[in-house]
Each structure stands twice: as C-alpha cells, then as structure tokens.
Design a protein around this motif. Sequence first.
Motif, PDB file in Angstrom:
ATOM      1  N   UNK A 152     -47.785 -42.766  53.734  1.00 16.01           N
ATOM      2  CA  UNK A 152     -48.813 -43.767  53.542  1.00 16.01           C
ATOM      3  C   UNK A 152     -50.264 -43.137  53.277  1.00 16.01           C
ATOM      4  N   UNK A 153     -51.102 -44.096  52.725  1.00 17.53           N
ATOM      5  CA  UNK A 153     -52.403 -43.732  52.408  1.00 17.53           C
ATOM      6  C   UNK A 153     -53.185 -43.278  53.317  1.00 17.53           C
ATOM      7  N   UNK A 154     -54.039 -42.477  52.844  1.00 20.93           N
ATOM      8  CA  UNK A 154     -55.313 -42.329  54.021  1.00 20.93           C
ATOM      9  C   UNK A 154     -56.063 -43.413  54.281  1.00 20.93           C
ATOM     10  N   UNK A 155     -56.414 -43.705  55.772  1.00 23.89           N
ATOM     11  CA  UNK A 155     -57.249 -44.654  56.070  1.00 23.89           C
ATOM     12  C   UNK A 155     -56.152 -45.763  56.698  1.00 23.89           C
ATOM     13  N   UNK A 156     -54.697 -45.244  56.657  1.00 24.99           N
ATOM     14  CA  UNK A 156     -53.824 -46.212  57.327  1.00 24.99           C
ATOM     15  C   UNK A 156     -54.061 -46.198  58.861  1.00 24.99           C
ATOM     16  N   UNK A 157     -54.701 -47.019  59.389  1.00 29.86           N
ATOM     17  CA  UNK A 157     -55.225 -47.043  60.975  1.00 29.86           C
ATOM     18  C   UNK A 157     -53.743 -47.361  61.601  1.00 29.86           C
ATOM     19  N   UNK A 158     -53.835 -47.256  63.024  1.00 28.74           N
ATOM     20  CA  UNK A 158     -52.805 -47.561  64.129  1.00 28.74           C
ATOM     21  C   UNK A 158     -52.566 -49.085  63.942  1.00 28.74           C
ATOM     22  N   UNK A 159     -53.798 -49.793  63.809  1.00 29.37           N
ATOM     23  CA  UNK A 159     -53.762 -51.274  63.932  1.00 29.37           C
ATOM     24  C   UNK A 159     -52.941 -51.662  62.378  1.00 29.37           C
ATOM     25  N   UNK A 160     -53.177 -51.338  61.396  1.00 22.86           N
ATOM     26  CA  UNK A 160     -52.566 -51.484  60.032  1.00 22.86           C
ATOM     27  C   UNK A 160     -51.181 -51.341  60.055  1.00 22.86           C
ATOM     28  N   UNK A 161     -50.706 -50.140  60.740  1.00 24.14           N
ATOM     29  CA  UNK A 161     -49.155 -49.817  60.748  1.00 24.14           C
ATOM     30  C   UNK A 161     -48.698 -50.875  61.983  1.00 24.14           C
ATOM     31  N   UNK A 162     -49.286 -51.269  62.998  1.00 22.00           N
ATOM     32  CA  UNK A 162     -48.939 -52.258  63.773  1.00 22.00           C
ATOM     33  C   UNK A 162     -48.586 -53.437  63.110  1.00 22.00           C
ATOM     34  N   UNK A 163     -49.641 -54.046  62.365  1.00 21.43           N
ATOM     35  CA  UNK A 163     -49.243 -55.353  61.774  1.00 21.43           C
ATOM     36  C   UNK A 163     -48.365 -55.198  60.822  1.00 21.43           C
ATOM     37  N   UNK A 164     -48.343 -54.290  59.885  1.00 26.27           N
ATOM     38  CA  UNK A 164     -47.341 -54.057  59.023  1.00 26.27           C
ATOM     39  C   UNK A 164     -45.772 -53.974  59.438  1.00 26.27           C
ATOM     40  N   UNK A 165     -45.685 -53.307  60.673  1.00 23.27           N
ATOM     41  CA  UNK A 165     -44.237 -53.382  61.475  1.00 23.27           C
ATOM     42  C   UNK A 165     -43.774 -54.701  61.811  1.00 23.27           C
ATOM     43  N   UNK A 166     -44.646 -55.666  62.310  1.00 23.14           N
ATOM     44  CA  UNK A 166     -44.436 -57.148  62.694  1.00 23.14           C
ATOM     45  C   UNK A 166     -44.166 -57.744  61.567  1.00 23.14           C
ATOM     46  N   UNK A 167     -44.834 -57.897  60.364  1.00 24.03           N
ATOM     47  CA  UNK A 167     -44.659 -58.565  59.269  1.00 24.03           C
ATOM     48  C   UNK A 167     -43.440 -58.062  58.591  1.00 24.03           C
ATOM     49  N   UNK A 168     -43.010 -56.720  58.457  1.00 23.58           N
ATOM     50  CA  UNK A 168     -41.661 -56.259  58.031  1.00 23.58           C
ATOM     51  C   UNK A 168     -40.536 -56.737  58.999  1.00 23.58           C
ATOM     52  N   UNK A 169     -40.735 -56.790  59.987  1.00 22.47           N
ATOM     53  CA  UNK A 169     -39.505 -57.261  61.013  1.00 22.47           C
ATOM     54  C   UNK A 169     -39.489 -58.763  61.037  1.00 22.47           C
ATOM     55  N   UNK A 170     -40.585 -59.426  60.471  1.00 20.88           N
ATOM     56  CA  UNK A 170     -40.176 -61.003  60.692  1.00 20.88           C
ATOM     57  C   UNK A 170     -39.378 -61.581  59.660  1.00 20.88           C
TER      58      UNK A 170
END
Length: 125
Positions: free
Chosen positions: A1-19
């Motif tokens: 993952x790119x630099x600057x990929x914060x924990x919040x961005x990871x959490x949001x992406x996880x929810x989107x990918x699981x939906x």
Amino acid sequence: MKRGFTNLRKEILKYIEQSEQPLTAKEIYQMLQSKPNLSTVYRALDYLCKNKYVKTISFSSEGNYFYSAKMEHSHFIYCKECTEIKTFDDCFAEKIQDNVEDKFDYKITDHIFYFSGICNTCLEN
C-alpha cells in the motif's frame, strides 16, 4: 500500500471491500470503530478514489455510493423507493462495448451499468 495509507483509510477500505453493495459515506461513518468526524471520512474516501482503491457511483440525488475498485465490471439494480441496491454478474454490456469500440475507435477498459426502478417489496406497499 502507498505511503500515507492511514489506519482510517485501511478501515474504510476494509468495510467497502467486504460489502456486497455500494455504501454511502454516512453508512461507512456509522460502521467505523475509530469514530472520526464525517468530513474526515469524506477526505479519506476522496483519497481512496483518487488512488483507485475505490470507485463511486451516483444513483440519484441522494449522493455518491462507494464500492471496491476490485470489481472487474460493475452491475447494479437500484430501487428508487427504498434505495436498496443489488449487484448482479450478468454482463450483456460486452456486445454493446464491442460495437462502441468499433464505432468510435476506442479501447474501453471498464464500465459501470445499472438499472433503476422499484423493487417488488415497494410495489406491494
């Protein structure tokens, strides 16, 4: 993952990918454990879209819906009454895509296709 990929961005992406269906920013906000403010969620979604982790679609004036960019082709059906969204895999757009590529001399790399209408539950009510 790119630099600057914060924990919040990871959490949001996880929810989107699981939906199984696209989510609004407010729906994502309500799922988050970290509880940032809504404007922070919108900024994170903007980052995810710009960096091609997430795609967005608008079905109505209700705003944007976000879904995983991992979806090779995007096909949805949207109820205008209850705003239910379902995804489907039948891809009959490929024949249209071939014609459009030939007619306009393009190489199409992606498409989003959706129907809008009223679901059976809403029709019965």
